[in-house]
Scaffold this motif. Structure first.
Motif, short mmCIF file in Angstrom:
data_model
loop_
_atom_site.label_atom_id
_atom_site.label_comp_id
_atom_site.label_asym_id
_atom_site.label_seq_id
_atom_site.Cartn_x
_atom_site.Cartn_y
_atom_site.Cartn_z
N ALA A 38 0.83 -1.21 0.00
CA ALA A 38 0.00 0.00 0.00
C ALA A 38 0.86 1.26 0.00
N THR A 39 0.40 2.29 -0.70
CA THR A 39 1.14 3.55 -0.74
C THR A 39 0.93 4.28 0.59
N PRO A 40 2.02 4.63 1.28
CA PRO A 40 1.85 5.30 2.57
C PRO A 40 1.35 6.73 2.40
N ASP A 41 0.69 7.25 3.43
CA ASP A 41 0.26 8.65 3.39
C ASP A 41 1.43 9.59 3.67
N VAL A 42 2.40 9.09 4.42
CA VAL A 42 3.58 9.91 4.73
C VAL A 42 4.84 9.07 4.47
N VAL A 43 5.77 9.60 3.68
CA VAL A 43 7.06 8.94 3.51
C VAL A 43 8.13 9.85 4.12
N VAL A 44 8.91 9.29 5.04
CA VAL A 44 9.98 10.07 5.68
C VAL A 44 11.32 9.52 5.22
N PHE A 45 12.17 10.38 4.67
CA PHE A 45 13.53 9.98 4.31
C PHE A 45 14.45 10.41 5.46
N ASN A 46 15.10 9.45 6.09
CA ASN A 46 16.09 9.79 7.12
C ASN A 46 17.46 9.65 6.45
N THR A 47 18.05 10.78 6.07
CA THR A 47 19.17 10.76 5.13
C THR A 47 20.54 10.75 5.81
N CYS A 48 21.55 10.47 4.98
CA CYS A 48 22.93 10.41 5.42
C CYS A 48 23.75 11.26 4.46
N ALA A 49 24.66 12.07 5.00
CA ALA A 49 25.48 12.92 4.14
C ALA A 49 26.88 12.37 4.00
N VAL A 50 27.13 11.21 4.62
CA VAL A 50 28.50 10.70 4.64
C VAL A 50 28.83 9.97 3.36
N LYS A 69 3.07 10.76 -5.55
CA LYS A 69 2.39 11.76 -4.71
C LYS A 69 1.27 12.44 -5.51
N ASP A 70 1.55 12.75 -6.78
CA ASP A 70 0.53 13.41 -7.62
C ASP A 70 -0.74 12.57 -7.72
N SER A 71 -0.55 11.23 -7.71
CA SER A 71 -1.75 10.40 -7.87
C SER A 71 -2.36 9.99 -6.52
N HIS A 72 -1.79 10.46 -5.42
CA HIS A 72 -2.35 10.17 -4.09
C HIS A 72 -2.58 11.47 -3.32
N PRO A 73 -3.71 12.11 -3.53
CA PRO A 73 -3.96 13.38 -2.86
C PRO A 73 -3.80 13.23 -1.33
N GLY A 74 -3.15 14.19 -0.74
CA GLY A 74 -2.98 14.16 0.72
C GLY A 74 -1.67 13.52 1.15
N MET A 75 -0.98 12.89 0.21
CA MET A 75 0.30 12.26 0.59
C MET A 75 1.31 13.34 0.95
#
Ligand code: SF4
Length: 493
Positions: A38-50, A69-75
């Motif tokens: 299922a497509t999540p409503d919120v995607v969080v990227f926890n990034t690394c700069a190393v 995101k464009d095809s899932h309003p509210g995402m």
């Protein structure tokens, strides 16, 4: 309807653990973990700069998510972690479909920023220069039923010239020992039997509250937590490595005979250029003293090959330290420029083909040493903490996998012998090593013993530990005088 979330994690253990905090925060705010495809409503990227090209990879991933995101309003899409701390507003300029950008110092703001962005219908960028609250005061949704991370410090006061961490994580901040022990106890109360104490420079612990022996004391205090079977820590710095830590490791039975201590280079000239304030002889001295006190210790390291200005002679010195140290494993990296670090501006960058050739030689040498040490373990007994999915071949061979007390990966047969029902992740098995490879051990005989554990019960029931924020602030060692901070009970996955 509850909104669902997914956290995508890049980089080090610190980020993996921060992601557990992000998941805990979102669940406390009413979100549920996204299930299956299922497509999540919120995607969080926890990034690394190393890592090299981390920014290209992030913008590539964000680009691929745009049509979703464009095809899932509210995402909503949120970007946090080291790269967010570094690139700040640049992220929403380059990817205006991102809703929230938050830094390494304010992960606790994520739910509020998501809410504010939804309400105001505009991107929220919030980066703090200093830590707002210690991340461990935030709730966490833990990934493992048997092993837990516990941050004891964040940030770093060193200035290694290849490293972006001090710029992005700030100066070292230490938790009070009572808070650390309360979190350890809370995890054990939830069935966890192994903890790894985490810090960018873990053995500098205490610098903020003026006790240079605080780390050794903390290890000894962990030894008093009933039910805690294994204590590990990562990563110590050779400069701060004091003998009291070696004594604490040797004298505290649940501290594992394992040490991961980054060498980075065996050349004093290169160490100076890296602004690493120890020299090869000091490093070797620590290794020798650890071996004398804990003969079965597995010592692992990190090494950078091809730092700017590294000559063949420097590299030979690294090989010599590797030969003398006899690491059980080395995590080897080819130097590449990290924008924003002093080393990226240094002249005398080593050509790629030279770096590659040196790297190949180092890997060959280290593989020989690792294999040789592992062969020496054939016929010995090991205690294995069974883990989930630690080996790729297990499905074919019907072996299970886990970690020995010294951190080595062991693939073992869970059939016959003293096996008490099914062997589950989180259980403890004693078995005999029958075969050695450079990077793992095999134990194909019948297990000598199998201990069913609460962690195994939890794993079987699909339950994972969930800790509320732990903040007692007891400035003392020993077991916490009061009850551990309330924990949020186990939850069903
Ligand atoms: S000790 Fe050096 S490499 Fe490690 S986090 Fe600090 S600056 Fe970076």
């Amino acid at each position: 309807m509850q909104r669902s979330y997914e956290v995508r994690t890049y980089g080090c253990q610190m980020n993996v653990h921060d992601s557990e905090r992000l998941a805990g925060l979102l669940e406390d705010a009413g979100y549920v973990r996204s299930a299956g495809e299922a497509t999540p409503d919120v995607v969080v990227f926890n990034t690394c700069a190393v890592r090299e090209n981390a920014d290209n990879r992030l913008y590539g991933n964000l680009g691929r998510l745009r049509p979703v995101k464009d095809s899932h309003p509210g995402m909503q899409i949120a970007v946090g972690g080291c790269l967010a701390q570094k690139d700040r507003g640049e992220i929403v300029r380059r990817a205006p479909w991102v809703d929230v950008v938050f830094g390494t110092h304010n992960i606790g703001s994520l739910p509020t920023l998501l809410e504010r962005s939804r309400h105001n219908r505009e991107a929220q960028v919030e980066i703090e220069e200093a830590l707002e609250v210690f991340p461990s005061t935030l709730p966490a949704r833990r990934e493992s039923a048997h092993s837990g991370w516990v941050s004891i410090s964040v940030g770093c006061n060193n200035t290694c010239t290849f490293c972006i961490v001090p710029a992005l994580r700030g100066k070292e901040r230490d938790r009070r020992p009572g808070e650390v022990l309360a979190e350890v106890s809370a995890l054990v109360a939830e069935g966890v039997s192994e903890v790894t104490l985490l810090g960018q420079n873990v053995n500098a612990y205490g610098v903020e509250f003026g006790d240079r022996y605080a780390f050794g004391k903390l290890l000894r205090a962990c030894g008093t937590v009933e039910g805690l079977e294994r204590v590990r820590f990562t990563s110590p710095h050779p400069r701060e490595f004091t003998d009291d830590v070696i004594e604490a490791m040797a004298e505290t039975p649940n501290v594992c005979p394992q040490l991961h201590m980054p060498l980075q280079s065996g050349s004093d000239r290169v160490l100076r250029a890296m602004r690493r304030s120890y020299r090869a002889e000091r490093f070797l001295g620590i290794v020798e003293r650890v071996r004398a006190a804990i003969p079965d210790a597995a010592i692992t390291t990190d090494i950078i090959v091809g730092f700017p200005g590294e000559t063949e002679e420097d590299f030979q010195e690294t090989l010599e330290v590797v030969r003398r140290s006899r690491f059980s494993q080395a995590f080897t990296f080819q130097y590449s420029k990290r924008p924003g670090t002093p080393a990226a501006e240094m002249g005398d960058q080593v050509p790629k083909e030279v770096v590659q050739e040196r790297y190949d030689r180092l890997v060959r040498l280290q593989d020989d040493i690792s294999w040789d040490l592992n062969k020496g373990l054939v016929g010995t007994e090991v205690e294995v903490l069974v883990t989930e999915g630690a080996g790729r071949k297990d499905a074919e061979t019907r072996r299970l996998s886990g970690r020995a007390r010294d951190g080595r990966l062991v693939h073992f047969s869970p059939v016959g012998g003293q096996v008490d029902g099914e062997v589950r992740p989180g259980d403890l098995v004693r078995t005999v090593v029958t075969h050695a490879a450079p990077h793992h051990l095999v134990a194909d005989g019948e297990p000598l013993a199998h201990r069913r554990t609460r962690a195994g019960d939890h794993w079987e029931a699909g339950v994972r530990p969930r800790t509320s924020g732990v903040s007692l602030g007891l400035p003392s060692f020993g077991r916490p005088a009061t009850e551990p901070a309330p924990v949020g009970g186990c939850e069903v996955r």
